[in-house]
Design an enzyme around this catalytic site. Sequence first.
Site, PDB file in Angstrom:
ATOM      1  N   GLU A 418      10.798  -3.524  12.855  1.00 43.79           N
ATOM      2  CA  GLU A 418       9.606  -4.357  12.741  1.00 43.79           C
ATOM      3  C   GLU A 418       9.129  -4.535  11.298  1.00 43.79           C
ATOM      4  OE1 GLU A 418       7.224  -2.469  15.915  1.00 43.79           O
ATOM      5  OE2 GLU A 418       7.712  -4.263  17.042  1.00 43.79           O
ATOM      6  N   GLU A 488      14.850  -1.581  22.393  1.00 42.43           N
ATOM      7  CA  GLU A 488      13.724  -0.920  23.057  1.00 42.43           C
ATOM      8  C   GLU A 488      13.474  -1.685  24.350  1.00 42.43           C
ATOM      9  OE1 GLU A 488      10.161  -0.446  20.636  1.00 42.43           O
ATOM     10  OE2 GLU A 488      11.406  -0.118  18.863  1.00 42.43           O
TER      11      GLU A 488
HETATM   12  C1  GAL Z   1       7.704  -1.403  19.448  1.00 39.28           C
HETATM   13  C2  GAL Z   1       7.911  -0.541  18.256  1.00 39.28           C
HETATM   14  C3  GAL Z   1       7.819   0.921  18.567  1.00 39.28           C
HETATM   15  C4  GAL Z   1       6.602   1.176  19.400  1.00 39.28           C
HETATM   16  C5  GAL Z   1       6.676   0.389  20.644  1.00 39.28           C
HETATM   17  C6  GAL Z   1       5.461   0.558  21.524  1.00 39.28           C
HETATM   18  O1  GAL Z   1       7.255  -2.650  19.068  1.00 39.28           O
HETATM   19  O2  GAL Z   1       9.143  -0.802  17.646  1.00 39.28           O
HETATM   20  O3  GAL Z   1       7.755   1.629  17.374  1.00 39.28           O
HETATM   21  O4  GAL Z   1       5.484   0.783  18.697  1.00 39.28           O
HETATM   22  O5  GAL Z   1       6.731  -0.961  20.335  1.00 39.28           O
HETATM   23  O6  GAL Z   1       5.238   1.845  21.895  1.00 39.28           O
END
Ligand code: GAL
Length: 957
Positions: A418, A488
């Site tokens: 990010e 993620e």
């Molecule tokens: C993503 C980010 C993580 C964490 C997650 C939400 O956008 O890369 O670091 O913030 O969301 O828990």
Amino acid sequence: MSLRTTPSVDYVEDVSPGSGVLPPRAWYASSDARSLSLNGRWRFRLSATAGAEDDSFAEEGHDAGTWAEVTVPGHWVLQGDGAFGSPIYTSHLYPFPVDPPYVPTENPTGDHLRVFDLPSDWPSDGGAVLRFDGVESCARVWLNGTELGEFKGSRLAHEFAVGELLKPGRNVLAVRVHQWSAGSYLEDQDQWWLPGIFRDVTLLHRPAGGVGDFFVHASYDHTTGEGTLRVDSDVAGRVTVPALDIDVATGEPVTVAVEPWTAETPRLYDGVLATDGERVPLRIGFRTVALEDGLIKVNGKAILFRGVNRHEWHPEKGRALDLETMREDVLLMKRHNLNAVRTSHYPPHPAFLDLCDEYGLWVIDECDLETHGFTEQDWRDNPVDDDRWTPALLDRAARMVERDKNHPSIVFWSLGNEAGTGRGLTAMAEWIHGRDPERLVHYEGDWNCRDTDVYSRMYAFHDEVEKIGRQLDGGTRKRRELPFIQCEYAHAMGNGPGGLADYQELFETYDRLQGGFVWEWIDHGVRHAELGYAYGGDFGEELHDGNFVCDGLVFPDRTPSPGLIEYKKVIEPVRIEGDGADGTVHVTNKQDFADLSALAFEWSCQVDGETVESGSLAVPALAPGESAEVKLPEPPADGRGGERQWTVRALLADDTSWAAKGHVVAWGQFAVGARPLPSFPATDRPVPEGNRITLGPARFDARTGALLSIGGVEVGATPRLDVWRATTDNDDGAEWQTDTRFGVLWRTLGLHRMRHRLVSVEAGDDALTVHTRVAPAAREAGLDTVYRWTSDGERLRLRVSVTPEGDWTVPLPRLGVRFGLPQADVVEWFGGGPGEAYPDTATASMVGRWRSTVDGLQTPYVRPQENGARADVRWVELGGLRVEGEPEFWFTARRWTTEQLDAARHRTDLTAGDTVWVNLDHGLHGIGSQSCGPGPLPQYFLKAEPAEFSFVFSTTR
Ligand code: GAL
């Protein structure tokens, strides 16, 4: 008279990576060169600003006798019982004005002092380096009064040459650490801000002729079964690998037959790199990573990531992890069928990567880089698109790659997380591709995939993932040719994540989808005397993101949460499906490399959840991707007329490095026939007597129709319709979500404050019928609810009929009855267990006979919320009652009300009352992962529609 001036602190806000440090190199432990750990108790002084104190503390002879002490490795804010400030949690907002590269004048600065004795037998030849493995966020270092330099890059190693400065006997090491620096702009990861020297500090002897930097290249040719090894070394020497009869000069390639390294078969060969002055042990894994046919391939085969994002976390020590904690993470991951880790969002302690090599996990090693806070200003002035910062970015990339390049487990380098897009990222990718063409490059932030070898996204919804799988997602030509991963997904905050099985089905259907990494491994709760575990806001932060920091598959103490149990089942490496009626089992090896020879299979047959027979099942050692049909024995005779089912388990056939023989890897269950429903002739009629009505074993309040007792069991609160649940983090959803957030709608509608209007109580010929209407204030919509009680003389049956009236545009949180029992402790049930399950988190729920206490039914989410339901319950016994369902139901029991659960912020807010509250639910709404992703899929909605369900009550005393 001389006036001591305040030292310049310009370096703190300088965008350059630092000065005085040695170039990065491979991180290794020498076999014979000496080293001295400087971990331990250090003298410590905290100042409010970077320049509050001059640097005289670094001078020899400075008396720090009055200073406090801290433990290194450690974060000072987690030591000293609050005397040294507190942690701050923000998800992506910078906790200081966005004014790069400047940081606040209030800049907590910790002066650290360590006096150490150089051992008398410390070699006098060669040199020495002082290595810092991690300091947040900026450090300035002196040895024996001489300044060595200063550096940034918190989760990266930095070394200084100190040979000339070391003295026999007493030496003084001084380190000034600033919490905020220009580097903080590059370290905006979603986690606690935790200053300090949080990884090891080591003095390393560097013998004359010793090893410098080296790069192990060990590839595998799957067509020949041969591996090629070449160790490039700054200092020439020889490489030996006894098991392979290898003895070659550095820089010389050698090709021999080998067993390859994969995450499933982590074959490592021990070797030695020997130069004139030093021997360094090597652990060599032969494998070839390639992008081929639009797929990520290792050793010629496409792989599927069953991964997780891992932050380093310990509830007391923060990111200062010891080896045992790291090993625990790896063992837990292996035992739960995970095969991959993304080191979100920085290179981990190097020992963790050794463990990944050893036990077998694919690794995406991520650079210590995130500039997420710039999104607040549309990415204006983003350091990754500003040439002045590029040297710092390249320094970070190089420090990651050089440190970690000799780990076979690493298949991807990730540029960071990010950080938007920009030239700096491109420069990093170019440098990495040039330095290590044998691995692939990952970065999620650029959906055009300009710099990357994979199309990576986070939290893409199921339908979009399917589109990507079908190659219908468009995008740049480059992107269309790349494989897809979710770096993620399935946000594991609180109860959840829901929908894992649906994602996995997509990943296993479309070749282009090569799996994903659940967000995230562990809840970052901070152990707290009053609160149990603290989260954002508990330290009085002026900006914070609450419990968004508790979103892991394991609780802060590493106890697996139901989410991890579910994930283990969803990603099991063997699929066991069957047809109970014709007695066949269909077994599929879902692994990419290993056959099934490591597993033993076992069948068992249950009648009413109790195992009546079991035996071993011969399953061929299927190759990856292969399936077989295996015949089960004849089911045992159905003497009891009960419900019969098969359970087939795959267990480890022998002890492994990560679990013992007998560990269950996968399982499947299938019914032999349909469940026989309880028969219930309504023989008794309700008998009114004054203000009471008797019906079989039960007594009711004649005026309200409330159930008072069954046999000798007093009912504290009569069964009433209940539709509310203490909203989960996923019900509430993240504020930025554009999709409907049902938790919010439910509350707006008033489902948490339903009123019950009694319409009639009617004692008829064979039933007591209580008619009510259940609705929230201020609304027209309601639920017409009829409770119909009957008895066969011994038992009591409740049939609930619910008819929604008016305009119901939202699904219901739950639909069932709630009642109270004055006493209950042990709970036994026949149904899904042993752990909690919800409609879209129920894959791991195994039908059987289970036993728990009421307390044991609770899932300890750090922020209290709906939890603990058991699925597919046929019957449950507690508090002297037995409840049988027609059809199966969801069961929950707790020592507090849903309203108390809903109001609690921490577990310590919940105290047991004198009633056990029991929910018997006909339906529950799905969970989803809308705390940062999609809500439940429509098939898991609990629609408000007419429903009818029954429970049969009897006493067990
Ligand atoms: C993503 C980010 C993580 C964490 C997650 C939400 O956008 O890369 O670091 O913030 O969301 O828990």
